[in-house]
Design an enzyme around this catalytic site. Structure first.
Site, PDB file in Angstrom:
ATOM      1  CB  CYS A 133      -0.895  -0.001   1.239  1.00  0.00           C
ATOM      2  SG  CYS A 133      -1.837   1.539   1.411  1.00  0.00           S
TER       3      CYS A 133
ATOM      4  CG  ASP B 238      -2.368  -3.957  -0.482  1.00  0.00           C
ATOM      5  OD1 ASP B 238      -3.101  -4.092   0.512  1.00  0.00           O
ATOM      6  OD2 ASP B 238      -1.988  -2.861  -0.911  1.00  0.00           O
TER       7      ASP B 238
ATOM      8  CB  VAL C 214       5.754 -12.318 -21.818  1.00  0.00           C
ATOM      9  CG1 VAL C 214       4.562 -13.131 -21.331  1.00  0.00           C
ATOM     10  CG2 VAL C 214       6.648 -11.945 -20.647  1.00  0.00           C
ATOM     11  CD  GLU C 215      11.213 -17.208 -19.776  1.00  0.00           C
ATOM     12  OE1 GLU C 215      10.896 -18.334 -19.343  1.00  0.00           O
ATOM     13  OE2 GLU C 215      11.622 -16.292 -19.045  1.00  0.00           O
ATOM     14  CB  SER C 216       6.390 -18.457 -18.263  1.00  0.00           C
ATOM     15  OG  SER C 216       7.291 -19.526 -18.355  1.00  0.00           O
TER      16      SER C 216
ATOM     17  CG  HIS D  81      -5.303  -3.173  -4.978  1.00  0.00           C
ATOM     18  ND1 HIS D  81      -4.162  -3.687  -4.418  1.00  0.00           N
ATOM     19  CD2 HIS D  81      -6.227  -3.172  -3.991  1.00  0.00           C
ATOM     20  CE1 HIS D  81      -4.378  -3.978  -3.155  1.00  0.00           C
ATOM     21  NE2 HIS D  81      -5.627  -3.672  -2.856  1.00  0.00           N
ATOM     22  CD  GLU D  82      -7.792   0.979  -7.692  1.00  0.00           C
ATOM     23  OE1 GLU D  82      -8.874   1.022  -7.095  1.00  0.00           O
ATOM     24  OE2 GLU D  82      -6.690   1.110  -7.104  1.00  0.00           O
TER      25      GLU D  82
END
Length: 161
Positions: A55, A62, A77-79, A96-97
């Site tokens: 936060c 969070d 994207v490579e994992s 969060h947003e």
């Protein structure tokens, strides 16, 4: 189809036994490789059930789950790099947003996919859960309309909770 050494060039994290886990946000951790199936559309989905950030006001952790769906074009994207990148949010202070939009923007910049969406299902803190959702479709294509429709479809989904 297996990949030859030339196709794997530039992937520095995969198979590396001395993996370093950065705890500070770092989009430079993301790596991409060439999509071998550019002739068709298909969806790639990732689920990160142990996403953590801080936060920005209190510094408290969070926790949540991040879902990523995308329709690749040339790059994917490579994992393992994605895992390390998501882990780098551990000490990152943002709402969060913002986290959801940052993740989407970083992946969009890395891959230039046809379509991408990122959803966060964050655990409650202070009695409130937050579920941010961001979607983007390549402008001037059918994916642009799909992105808009997906955003509003989230509203319908949430009304039934």
């Amino acid at each position: 189809m297996s990949r030859n050494k030339e196709e794997l060039e530039g992937l520095t994290l995969l198979g590396n036994k001395g993996t370093k886990y950065d705890a500070d946000y770092d989009p430079g951790l993301l790596e991409a490789f060439v999509n071998k199936h550019q002739d068709r559309d298909y969806m790639v989905t990732f689920k990160c059930p142990e996403f953590t950030s801080l936060c920005p006001m209190t510094g408290q952790p969070d926790f949540g789950t991040i879902y990523i769906n995308y329709v690749p074009d040339v790059k994917m994207v490579e994992s393992k790099s994605l895992k390390l990148y998501l882990f780098s949010f551990r000490n990152h202070g943002d709402f969060h947003e913002d986290c959801v939009n940052i993740i989407m923007n970083d992946l969009k910049e890395l891959m230039d996919p046809k379509y991408i969406e990122v959803r966060g299902d964050f655990n409650p803190r202070g009695g409130i859960s937050i579920f941010p959702f961001a979607a983007w479709g390549r402008p001037g294509t059918r994916y642009e309309e799909i992105a808009q429709n997906r955003i509003f479809a989230q509203l319908d989904r949430r009304e039934n909770w």
